[in-house]
Design a protein around this motif. Structure first.
Motif, PDB file in Angstrom:
ATOM      1  N   LEU A 197       0.873  -1.167   0.000  1.00 27.79           N
ATOM      2  CA  LEU A 197       0.000   0.000   0.000  1.00 27.79           C
ATOM      3  C   LEU A 197       0.913   1.220   0.000  1.00 27.79           C
ATOM      4  CD1 LEU A 197      -2.739   1.372   0.260  1.00 27.79           C
ATOM      5  CD2 LEU A 197      -2.572   1.047   2.731  1.00 27.79           C
TER       6      LEU A 197
ATOM      7  N   LYS B   2       1.610   5.456  -0.589  1.00 27.27           N
ATOM      8  CA  LYS B   2       1.009   6.792  -0.636  1.00 27.27           C
ATOM      9  C   LYS B   2       1.661   7.660  -1.707  1.00 27.27           C
ATOM     10  CE  LYS B   2       3.679   9.064   2.991  1.00 27.27           C
ATOM     11  NZ  LYS B   2       3.641   9.799   4.223  1.00 27.27           N
TER      12      LYS B   2
ATOM     13  N   ASN C 107      -0.217  -2.741   9.061  1.00 28.25           N
ATOM     14  CA  ASN C 107       0.181  -1.337   9.022  1.00 28.25           C
ATOM     15  C   ASN C 107       1.686  -1.251   9.232  1.00 28.25           C
ATOM     16  OD1 ASN C 107       0.122   1.399   9.001  1.00 28.25           O
ATOM     17  ND2 ASN C 107      -0.993   1.637  10.922  1.00 28.25           N
TER      18      ASN C 107
ATOM     19  N   SER D  74      -2.124   2.193  -4.745  1.00 29.54           N
ATOM     20  CA  SER D  74      -2.731   3.211  -3.888  1.00 29.54           C
ATOM     21  C   SER D  74      -3.801   2.588  -2.999  1.00 29.54           C
ATOM     22  CB  SER D  74      -3.365   4.301  -4.753  1.00 29.54           C
ATOM     23  OG  SER D  74      -4.495   3.788  -5.445  1.00 29.54           O
ATOM     24  N   LYS D  75      -4.139   3.301  -1.947  1.00 31.35           N
ATOM     25  CA  LYS D  75      -5.192   2.847  -1.037  1.00 31.35           C
ATOM     26  C   LYS D  75      -6.518   2.689  -1.789  1.00 31.35           C
ATOM     27  CE  LYS D  75      -7.435   4.127   3.300  1.00 31.35           C
ATOM     28  NZ  LYS D  75      -7.429   5.088   4.422  1.00 31.35           N
ATOM     29  N   GLU D  76      -6.817   3.640  -2.664  1.00 27.50           N
ATOM     30  CA  GLU D  76      -8.070   3.576  -3.430  1.00 27.50           C
ATOM     31  C   GLU D  76      -8.123   2.335  -4.310  1.00 27.50           C
ATOM     32  OE1 GLU D  76      -7.207   7.499  -1.970  1.00 27.50           O
ATOM     33  OE2 GLU D  76      -6.009   6.267  -3.315  1.00 27.50           O
TER      34      GLU D  76
ATOM     35  N   LEU E 282      -8.645  -0.799  -2.061  1.00 30.59           N
ATOM     36  CA  LEU E 282     -10.016  -0.858  -1.542  1.00 30.59           C
ATOM     37  C   LEU E 282     -11.005  -1.262  -2.643  1.00 30.59           C
ATOM     38  CD1 LEU E 282     -10.043   2.211   0.881  1.00 30.59           C
ATOM     39  CD2 LEU E 282     -10.109  -0.223   1.505  1.00 30.59           C
TER      40      LEU E 282
ATOM     41  N   MET F 187      -7.944  -1.068   6.757  1.00 29.48           N
ATOM     42  CA  MET F 187      -7.416  -0.164   5.727  1.00 29.48           C
ATOM     43  C   MET F 187      -8.220   1.120   5.636  1.00 29.48           C
ATOM     44  SD  MET F 187      -6.155  -2.439   2.561  1.00 29.48           S
ATOM     45  CE  MET F 187      -5.872  -0.927   1.703  1.00 29.48           C
ATOM     46  N   SER F 188      -9.463   1.092   6.019  1.00 32.57           N
ATOM     47  CA  SER F 188     -10.327   2.259   5.909  1.00 32.57           C
ATOM     48  C   SER F 188     -10.047   3.304   6.984  1.00 32.57           C
ATOM     49  CB  SER F 188     -11.795   1.839   5.963  1.00 32.57           C
ATOM     50  OG  SER F 188     -12.089   1.021   4.849  1.00 32.57           O
TER      51      SER F 188
END
Length: 190
Positions: free
Chosen positions: A83, A85, A123, A157-159, A162, A188-189
């Motif tokens: 993940l 950023k 994490n 990416s996180k998006e 998800l 993750m949210s």
């Protein structure tokens, strides 16, 4: 200094195209392609990193776009998923065999992996430094996926992760898989 309205108009079109993400063009409307092999190797890795970040390696729909940038003689690792950023593509370095190594630094904020209970999120924050081997033949550059060279799992990416997890909801069968999926989504949210 610009000397005519025509030159100002061409400059305006170039700036407008760049803002829309279109490739740069010359005053005659021809696409400007990188002229040197180092520039071409850099552009290939930039495209790969962007598509990877957007999640193209996570589903079969996007694979073709990303694999067009590679020499298809292997398949890269797909686990764990990093993940990310942000990432930074660095300048290419010429190697002893005449190919290029293009490094990418990824700002990782977590990992998605799988164990016997299903997917889980961990994490974890660190900078992952990866090197992309790029071979250029006759002005065409591609990333070399040779299994002995390329061991880079997805960096997304996180998006993108998800969205991928949401797509898995319908295929999770056992209660353990469903529970692991809910826990991964929830962690993750945050």
């Amino acid at each position: 200094m610009l000397s005519s309205r025509g030159e100002i108009r061409v400059l305006g079109f170039i700036i407008f195209g760049l803002l829309l993400g279109m490739p740069p063009v010359s005053a005659r409307g021809e696409e400007i392609v990188p002229s040197t092999l180092p520039e071409r190797s850099l552009e290939i890795v930039k495209k790969f990193a962007l598509l990877d970040f957007e999640g193209y390696r996570l589903g079969s729909e996007g694979h073709q776009a990303i694999w067009n940038l590679t020499i298809e003689d292997g398949e890269p690792d797909d686990s764990p998923m990093y993940l990310v950023k942000a990432y930074q593509v660095l300048s290419p370095q010429k190697t002893a065999d005449g190919s290029f190594q293009v490094s990418v630094n990824y700002d990782v904020i977590g990992l998605v992996d799988e164990d016997r209970n299903g997917l889980y999120f961990k994490n974890e924050t660190f900078v992952d430094k990866e090197g992309f081997p790029v071979k250029c033949v006759d002005k065409l550059c591609k990333i070399d996926l040779n299994r002995n060279i390329f061991h880079i799992p997805p960096h997304v990416s996180k998006e993108a992760i998800l969205a991928w997890l949401k797509g898995l909801e319908g295929i999770r069968k056992t209660s353990e898989e469903k529970q692991a999926g809910r826990q991964t989504d929830a962690s993750m949210s945050k």
